[in-house]
Scaffold this motif. Structure first.
Motif, short mmCIF file in Angstrom:
data_model
loop_
_atom_site.label_atom_id
_atom_site.label_comp_id
_atom_site.label_asym_id
_atom_site.label_seq_id
_atom_site.Cartn_x
_atom_site.Cartn_y
_atom_site.Cartn_z
N ARG A 42 35.99 29.55 33.03
CA ARG A 42 36.75 29.62 31.78
C ARG A 42 37.66 30.83 31.82
O ARG A 42 37.30 31.88 32.33
CB ARG A 42 35.79 29.72 30.61
CG ARG A 42 34.85 28.54 30.52
CD ARG A 42 33.77 28.77 29.52
NE ARG A 42 34.26 28.39 28.21
CZ ARG A 42 33.57 28.53 27.10
NH1 ARG A 42 32.37 29.07 27.13
NH2 ARG A 42 34.05 28.15 25.95
N PRO A 43 38.87 30.69 31.26
CA PRO A 43 39.76 31.85 31.22
C PRO A 43 39.20 32.91 30.27
O PRO A 43 38.48 32.61 29.33
CB PRO A 43 41.07 31.27 30.68
CG PRO A 43 40.69 30.02 29.98
CD PRO A 43 39.45 29.51 30.68
N ALA A 44 39.52 34.14 30.58
CA ALA A 44 39.03 35.24 29.75
C ALA A 44 39.66 35.15 28.37
O ALA A 44 40.86 34.95 28.22
CB ALA A 44 39.38 36.58 30.40
#
Length: 62
Positions: A42-44
């Motif tokens: 997941r993207p930050a």
């Protein structure tokens, strides 16, 4: 006496079949987990508060 033997035999057969079904379902689930890909990273997410770019344009910054 015959009824007791029939009921006991039926209970033993149901227990054996039930265990076999549960074990098979468990093996199928294990195979499914083994063959699935891991989820994509997941993207930050941006941190809330403290950064200067998060204030709305309509409010004056102090």
């Amino acid at each position: 006496m015959t009824a007791m033997i029939l009921i006991s035999t039926a209970a033993i057969l149901v227990a054996i079949v039930g265990c076999a079904v549960i074990w098979r379902m468990d093996m199928l689930r294990a195979d499914e987990i083994e063959h699935t890909r891991p989820p994509a990273p997941r993207p930050a997410t941006p941190q809330l508060g403290g950064s200067e770019g998060t204030h709305p344009a309509s409010l004056p910054s102090t």
